[in-house]
Scaffold this active site. Structure first.
Site, PDB file in Angstrom:
ATOM      1  N   THR A   1      -2.090   3.980   3.301  1.00 13.90           N
ATOM      2  CA  THR A   1      -1.209   5.083   3.681  1.00 13.90           C
ATOM      3  C   THR A   1      -0.312   4.707   4.842  1.00 13.90           C
ATOM      4  OG1 THR A   1      -3.061   6.562   3.202  1.00 13.90           O
ATOM      5  CG2 THR A   1      -1.235   7.524   4.413  1.00 13.90           C
TER       6      THR A   1
ATOM      7  N   ARG B   1      -6.256   8.802 -10.509  1.00 19.52           N
ATOM      8  CA  ARG B   1      -6.902   9.095  -9.226  1.00 19.52           C
ATOM      9  C   ARG B   1      -5.883   9.545  -8.190  1.00 19.52           C
ATOM     10  NH1 ARG B   1      -6.417   6.997  -3.676  1.00 19.52           N
ATOM     11  NH2 ARG B   1      -8.416   7.293  -2.650  1.00 19.52           N
ATOM     12  N   VAL B   2      -6.251  10.553  -7.407  1.00 25.22           N
ATOM     13  CA  VAL B   2      -5.436  11.044  -6.299  1.00 25.22           C
ATOM     14  C   VAL B   2      -6.296  11.022  -5.034  1.00 25.22           C
ATOM     15  CG1 VAL B   2      -4.242  13.058  -5.339  1.00 25.22           C
ATOM     16  CG2 VAL B   2      -3.954  12.472  -7.760  1.00 25.22           C
ATOM     17  N   GLY B   3      -5.736  10.535  -3.955  1.00 29.25           N
ATOM     18  CA  GLY B   3      -6.474  10.470  -2.702  1.00 29.25           C
ATOM     19  C   GLY B   3      -6.159  11.624  -1.778  1.00 29.25           C
ATOM     20  N   ASP B   4      -6.347  11.401  -0.485  1.00 26.27           N
ATOM     21  CA  ASP B   4      -6.176  12.474   0.493  1.00 26.27           C
ATOM     22  C   ASP B   4      -4.723  12.707   0.891  1.00 26.27           C
ATOM     23  OD1 ASP B   4      -6.494   9.814   1.839  1.00 26.27           O
ATOM     24  OD2 ASP B   4      -5.969  10.990   3.603  1.00 26.27           O
TER      25      ASP B   4
ATOM     26  N   THR C   1      -5.870   8.097   7.376  1.00 27.49           N
ATOM     27  CA  THR C   1      -5.653   6.909   6.565  1.00 27.49           C
ATOM     28  C   THR C   1      -7.004   6.313   6.216  1.00 27.49           C
ATOM     29  OG1 THR C   1      -4.551   4.749   6.491  1.00 27.49           O
ATOM     30  CG2 THR C   1      -5.466   5.418   8.611  1.00 27.49           C
ATOM     31  N   GLY C   2      -7.048   5.584   5.114  1.00 28.85           N
ATOM     32  CA  GLY C   2      -8.308   4.967   4.721  1.00 28.85           C
ATOM     33  C   GLY C   2      -8.765   5.448   3.369  1.00 28.85           C
ATOM     34  N   LEU C   3     -10.066   5.413   3.148  1.00 25.07           N
ATOM     35  CA  LEU C   3     -10.634   5.792   1.850  1.00 25.07           C
ATOM     36  C   LEU C   3     -10.502   7.303   1.665  1.00 25.07           C
ATOM     37  CD1 LEU C   3     -12.078   4.780  -0.694  1.00 25.07           C
ATOM     38  CD2 LEU C   3     -14.238   5.240   0.476  1.00 25.07           C
ATOM     39  N   GLY C   4      -9.602   7.704   0.799  1.00 24.25           N
ATOM     40  CA  GLY C   4      -9.244   9.108   0.665  1.00 24.25           C
ATOM     41  C   GLY C   4     -10.389  10.022   0.297  1.00 24.25           C
TER      42      GLY C   4
ATOM     43  N   SER D   1       0.806  -1.226   0.000  1.00 25.52           N
ATOM     44  CA  SER D   1       0.000   0.000   0.000  1.00 25.52           C
ATOM     45  C   SER D   1       0.836   1.272   0.000  1.00 25.52           C
ATOM     46  CB  SER D   1      -0.939   0.012   1.218  1.00 25.52           C
ATOM     47  OG  SER D   1      -0.206   0.059   2.425  1.00 25.52           O
TER      48      SER D   1
ATOM     49  N   THR E   1       1.890   7.090   0.041  1.00 27.55           N
ATOM     50  CA  THR E   1       1.007   5.991  -0.338  1.00 27.55           C
ATOM     51  C   THR E   1       1.138   5.650  -1.814  1.00 27.55           C
ATOM     52  OG1 THR E   1      -1.315   5.291  -0.367  1.00 27.55           O
ATOM     53  CG2 THR E   1      -0.880   7.592  -0.879  1.00 27.55           C
TER      54      THR E   1
END
Length: 334
Positions: free
Chosen positions: A195, A223-226, A246-249, A92, A213
């Protein structure tokens, strides 16, 4: 000669006046105490390093070792998560992480100092240590975020090695298995704890944080997360404290999770209270599919108080000092 009665009244007035003046020294202190009650502070050991998930233990150890060497909290939080970026067993974080649905591994990272300086990179390919590239953005450019090919070009110009673009053996095996059905159904606490976030407090009370991450497994390309978004995956303020997520961004971005936590601490909440409120807000913004969402928050304030809270059970974090390094299970809303 003054009338005896008037003389008596004059002496009485002087006595009352002296009494009131003496009392005036005490009254404001009492009023201040009543108007501004102070919550006892639970002062923690300093320096203190916190990081998300089991890979936080070796990351903390690397951060503490660097802090002993340089005394610089930014050096510590960079070096700590670089350990995870190097971990070939971790799917991850780093170039060995699980790819997007096109079979390409792209990385996001951020770093932030307590004085407000920050830098991030997103959707970057072939760079082994995106957190170090994020630090370059912070320290050597006038920008905060650089993405994609621009981030890769910056890495080349700064002498970063450009790695061969190929999946690690473990990631390739998982990707080939996923392609059989090609369904995007991330499993909480497995595919969407994407993350390592690290926040640290040095002996002088200076704060810093980092986040890195490879993103959600099998995400859409681009795609870009948090994690690279300052205020979502990471926020640090020397006046107050620091937080990481951490988790679903996508769920974290919707509530600016880390920034919210720091601001709640500024208003007087403890780190734990602030993390719990952030989770409640996140749940309220994601009604309808919350059973498939995991998100966790980790926070620290200037006194070394710690908070952690998650949507679902399963989130844990590592807490390290000069004298210990241990895993702690976070509480959760459900």
């Amino acid at each position: 000669m003054p009338h005896p009665k008037l003389s008596h009244m004059s002496e009485r007035r002087k006595f009352i006046k002296k009494s009131l003046l003496g009392s005036a020294i005490v009254i404001p202190a009492i009023s201040k105490s009543i108007a501004q009650p102070q919550r006892p502070s639970l002062v923690g050991e300093k320096p203190l390093i916190l990081s998300t998930w089991n890979h936080g233990l070796p990351a903390n150890a690397a951060a503490i070792a660097k802090l002993k060497e340089t005394g610089n909290i930014i050096d510590a939080v960079e070096t700590g998560v670089m350990d995870t970026e190097n971990d070939l067993s971790n799917l991850s974080v780093g170039l060995q992480g699980l790819p997007d649905r096109e079979g390409i591994t792209t990385l996001d990272a951020s770093i932030m100092n307590g004085n407000g300086e920050c830098g991030s990179v997103a959707f970057v390919r072939q760079v082994k240590h995106p957190v170090s590239l994020a630090r370059v953005v912070m320290e050597k450019t006038p920008h905060v975020m650089i993405v994609g090919e621009g981030a890769r070009q910056l890495a080349i110009s700064e002498g970063f090695p450009i790695e061969k673009e190929e999946l690690s053996p473990n990631a390739k095996k998982a990707y080939e298995k996923w392609k059989v059905q090609s369904q995007y159904k991330p499993i909480i606490n497995i595919e969407n704890h994407d993350t390592i976030g690290m926040i640290g407090l040095d002996k002088d009370g200076n704060l810093a944080g980092s986040c890195t991450t490879s993103g959600l497994a099998y995400k859409m390309h681009g795609r870009v997360g948090d994690s690279p978004i300052i205020g979502a995956g990471l926020f640090v303020d020397n006046e107050v404290g620091a937080a990481t997520a951490t988790g679903l961004g996508e769920s974290i971005i919707k509530v600016c999770g880390s920034f919210m936590i720091v601001e709640l601490m500024r208003q007087g909440r403890t780190p734990q209270e602030a993390c719990e409120e952030a989770v409640r807000r996140l749940i309220s913004k994601n009604k309808g599919n919350i059973k498939d969402i995991q998100a966790g928050f980790l926070a620290i304030n200037k006194d070394g108080e710690v908070g952690a809270f998650a949507v679902q059970p399963g989130f844990n974090y590592a807490q390290g000092t000069m004298s210990y390094n241990k895993m702690i299970d976070s509480k959760s809303h459900f």
